[in-house]
Design an enzyme around this catalytic site. Structure first.
Site, PDB file in Angstrom:
ATOM      1  N   GLY A   1      47.904 113.627  55.627  1.00  0.00           N
ATOM      2  CA  GLY A   1      47.973 112.200  55.332  1.00  0.00           C
ATOM      3  C   GLY A   1      48.513 111.452  56.542  1.00  0.00           C
ATOM      4  N   ASN A   2      49.305 110.424  56.278  1.00  0.00           N
ATOM      5  CA  ASN A   2      49.841 109.597  57.370  1.00  0.00           C
ATOM      6  C   ASN A   2      50.595 110.431  58.390  1.00  0.00           C
ATOM      7  OD1 ASN A   2      48.997 106.988  56.559  1.00  0.00           O
ATOM      8  ND2 ASN A   2      50.528 107.029  54.942  1.00  0.00           N
ATOM      9  N   VAL A   3      51.487 111.295  57.912  1.00  0.00           N
ATOM     10  CA  VAL A   3      52.298 112.105  58.836  1.00  0.00           C
ATOM     11  C   VAL A   3      51.496 113.305  59.339  1.00  0.00           C
ATOM     12  CG1 VAL A   3      54.413 113.440  59.140  1.00  0.00           C
ATOM     13  CG2 VAL A   3      54.431 111.437  57.653  1.00  0.00           C
TER      14      VAL A   3
ATOM     15  N   GLY B   1      48.737 119.088  53.893  1.00  0.00           N
ATOM     16  CA  GLY B   1      48.720 117.638  53.702  1.00  0.00           C
ATOM     17  C   GLY B   1      48.455 116.905  55.007  1.00  0.00           C
TER      18      GLY B   1
ATOM     19  N   LYS C   1      66.713 105.244  46.606  1.00  0.00           N
ATOM     20  CA  LYS C   1      65.279 105.468  46.446  1.00  0.00           C
ATOM     21  C   LYS C   1      64.847 104.747  45.183  1.00  0.00           C
ATOM     22  CE  LYS C   1      61.957 108.020  48.370  1.00  0.00           C
ATOM     23  NZ  LYS C   1      61.730 108.289  49.787  1.00  0.00           N
TER      24      LYS C   1
HETATM   25  P1  NAI Z   1      50.410 110.657  52.449  1.00  0.00           P
HETATM   26  O1  NAI Z   1      50.279 110.324  51.013  1.00  0.00           O
HETATM   27  O2  NAI Z   1      49.821 109.752  53.470  1.00  0.00           O
HETATM   28  O3  NAI Z   1      49.795 112.120  52.726  1.00  0.00           O
HETATM   29  C1  NAI Z   1      49.915 113.200  51.898  1.00  0.00           C
HETATM   30  C2  NAI Z   1      48.643 114.035  52.056  1.00  0.00           C
HETATM   31  O4  NAI Z   1      48.815 115.258  51.364  1.00  0.00           O
HETATM   32  C3  NAI Z   1      47.395 113.378  51.479  1.00  0.00           C
HETATM   33  O5  NAI Z   1      46.334 113.486  52.411  1.00  0.00           O
HETATM   34  C4  NAI Z   1      47.107 114.196  50.212  1.00  0.00           C
HETATM   35  O6  NAI Z   1      45.716 114.249  49.924  1.00  0.00           O
HETATM   36  C5  NAI Z   1      47.647 115.548  50.622  1.00  0.00           C
HETATM   37  N1  NAI Z   1      48.071 116.420  49.525  1.00  0.00           N
HETATM   38  C6  NAI Z   1      48.788 116.107  48.411  1.00  0.00           C
HETATM   39  N2  NAI Z   1      49.023 117.207  47.673  1.00  0.00           N
HETATM   40  C7  NAI Z   1      48.476 118.247  48.355  1.00  0.00           C
HETATM   41  C8  NAI Z   1      48.394 119.634  48.113  1.00  0.00           C
HETATM   42  N3  NAI Z   1      48.942 120.185  47.046  1.00  0.00           N
HETATM   43  N4  NAI Z   1      47.749 120.394  49.020  1.00  0.00           N
HETATM   44  C9  NAI Z   1      47.189 119.860  50.130  1.00  0.00           C
HETATM   45  N5  NAI Z   1      47.223 118.533  50.397  1.00  0.00           N
HETATM   46  C10 NAI Z   1      47.862 117.750  49.530  1.00  0.00           C
HETATM   47  O7  NAI Z   1      51.976 110.867  52.705  1.00  0.00           O
HETATM   48  P2  NAI Z   1      52.745 110.847  54.104  1.00  0.00           P
HETATM   49  O8  NAI Z   1      53.249 109.485  54.375  1.00  0.00           O
HETATM   50  O9  NAI Z   1      51.926 111.542  55.126  1.00  0.00           O
HETATM   51  O10 NAI Z   1      54.024 111.735  53.749  1.00  0.00           O
HETATM   52  C11 NAI Z   1      53.915 113.139  53.619  1.00  0.00           C
HETATM   53  C12 NAI Z   1      55.241 113.708  53.131  1.00  0.00           C
HETATM   54  O11 NAI Z   1      56.255 113.410  54.082  1.00  0.00           O
HETATM   55  C13 NAI Z   1      55.736 113.140  51.792  1.00  0.00           C
HETATM   56  O12 NAI Z   1      56.424 114.135  51.104  1.00  0.00           O
HETATM   57  C14 NAI Z   1      56.710 112.059  52.205  1.00  0.00           C
HETATM   58  O13 NAI Z   1      57.699 111.818  51.224  1.00  0.00           O
HETATM   59  C15 NAI Z   1      57.307 112.679  53.441  1.00  0.00           C
HETATM   60  N6  NAI Z   1      57.844 111.707  54.371  1.00  0.00           N
HETATM   61  C16 NAI Z   1      57.031 110.749  54.907  1.00  0.00           C
HETATM   62  C17 NAI Z   1      57.522 109.825  55.787  1.00  0.00           C
HETATM   63  C18 NAI Z   1      56.642 108.809  56.449  1.00  0.00           C
HETATM   64  O14 NAI Z   1      57.053 108.248  57.477  1.00  0.00           O
HETATM   65  N7  NAI Z   1      55.440 108.548  55.936  1.00  0.00           N
HETATM   66  C19 NAI Z   1      58.959 109.816  56.141  1.00  0.00           C
HETATM   67  C20 NAI Z   1      59.709 110.925  55.596  1.00  0.00           C
HETATM   68  C21 NAI Z   1      59.164 111.799  54.712  1.00  0.00           C
END
Ligand code: NAI
Length: 358
Positions: free
Chosen positions: A180-182, A178, A80
């Site tokens: 976001g993307n996922v 959250g 990482k």
């Molecule tokens: P992202 O950054 O697109 O989405 C995260 C979302 O969570 C954002 O909308 C943000 O505003 C929200 N957020 C942050 N802190 C918050 C809180 N305290 N309360 C409520 N909402 C909050 O990230 P993504 O890509 O969706 O990833 C989400 C998680 O999954 C991360 O921990 C990442 O490491 C993990 N992950 C993601 C993968 C992927 O394919 N994108 C693969 C494996 C793990």
């Protein structure tokens, strides 16, 4: 000029700190284990408040990548990187300097997208090194989050099957933290499964938009952990499940995509004692890694093959849940043992080196 310093961290194959005052680069790259293949892991760009915080994060994340890759059979090791920066102020110069640091490792670490970095950032890093995956090109694997979300859904279904005797999530109340993307893709999948969604998202505009799309209830930040629900799905940042939070939880299952959801792995025991079924994060969220590493398949990337591989998350978790129940042990311990088994016996070791275009 980039200055690279090697740090001696017990239990890690290689950890470096790299700085370039000219462009403001300050990053750490941790290679935890390479016994099954070169280490692959995301580039996290985050405004850490201290160097210690950044180093702790990269070490924990790299270690989890070793287990994730081993259990998912990706033929890669655990690594990482983190860049201490605000994702909104990162520059091309900084990303290229980071690419040069990745290049100095000669392919022992392969960069990928993570929180704070985008596929476009990977293209810029690629200008300085070939050791990058998930580029935004048609021959590449593209956005991993759809597979992470799909794998998370399948993991939830396995948990439902184990606990309630049916994998159906119809009418189950599911709180996603959250969107976001996922999280947003998972919400879409769950909506069509007939689940009742509750959402907690720190961006109010996003929360309103997603709530309207899925008829979801918005949960206030202060009520996230105490809101009764069938499944709590952490899809934001890690370290949110703490000793103090666990007594507050009113869910039956925790199944989400966030990395390192438990502040420490021993909290798996506390969750078991509270009769909360925990789907270990590095197993349920492996879909994105499976997708990224499929770029290296000898026959090239094929989304349908990836879908097949991600499906295994269901069976892996079902087996793990059964074993945990039979032996009255936390799911976290069984997961750790599974990973060690693969690593100790070199199961899934990459047979042919990855071919890199220069
Ligand atoms: P992202 O950054 O697109 O989405 C995260 C979302 O969570 C954002 O909308 C943000 O505003 C929200 N957020 C942050 N802190 C918050 C809180 N305290 N309360 C409520 N909402 C909050 O990230 P993504 O890509 O969706 O990833 C989400 C998680 O999954 C991360 O921990 C990442 O490491 C993990 N992950 C993601 C993968 C992927 O394919 N994108 C693969 C494996 C793990």
């Amino acid at each position: 000029m980039i200055v690279i310093k090697e740090l001696s961290i017990p239990g890690y194959k290689k950890v470096i700190e790299a700085k370039d005052p000219e462009c403001g680069l300050h990053s750490f790259i941790a290679i935890h284990d390479s016994s099954l293949g070169p280490a692959l892991g995301g580039v996290r760009i985050y405004p850490y408040l201290t160097d210690e915080e950044a180093l702790t994060d990269v070490l924990r994340l790299a270690q989890a990548m070793t287990s994730k890759s081993a259990i998912a059979g990706c033929g890669t090791g655990g690594g990482k990187s983190v860049i201490i920066a605000d994702q909104n102020t990162k520059t091309e110069e900084l990303l290229r300097a980071f690419g040069a640091v990745v290049n100095s490792l000669g392919g022992d670490y392969i960069a990928a997208e993570d929180v704070g970095s985008t596929p476009e950032d990977m293209s810029i890093i690629r200008q300085a090194t070939p050791f990058v995956s998930a580029l935004p090109t048609v021959t590449s694997s593209g956005d991993p989050s759809r597979f992470t979300a799909w794998g998370t859904l399948r993991g939830m279904q396995a948990a439902a099957q184990h606990l309630w005797g049916s994998s159906s999530l119809k009418n189950k109340s599911i709180l996603i933290q959250g969107l976001g993307n996922v999280g947003s893709k998972l919400a879409s999948f769950l909506f069509w499964e007939g689940a009742n969604l509750l959402i907690a998202e720190q961006d109010p505009q996003k929360a309103l938009k997603e709530a309207a799309l899925y008829g979801a209830q918005i949960i206030d930040a202060k009520d996230i952990y105490s809101t009764p629900c069938d499944i709590f799905s952490p899809c934001a940042m890690g370290g949110i499940i703490t000793k103090e939070i666990i007594p507050e939880l009113k869910c039956h299952i925790i199944a989400g995509s966030a990395n390192n959801q438990l502040l420490s792995e021993d909290l798996g025991i506390d969750l078991m004692d509270r009769k909360i079924l925990y789907a270990p994060d590095y197993i349920i969220n492996a879909g994105g890694l499976i997708n990224a590493t499929s770029e290296f398949d000898p026959n090239g990337y094929d989304a349908k093959v990836v879908r097949e591989k991600v499906e295994h998350i269901y069976d892996t978790l079902l087996t793990l849940f059964n074993e945990a129940k039979e032996n009255h042990r936390p799911t976290t311990e069984i997961a750790e043992e599974m990973a060690h088994h693969y690593l100790d016996h070199l199961i899934g070791k990459r047979e042919h080196p990855i071919k890199w275009a220069s």
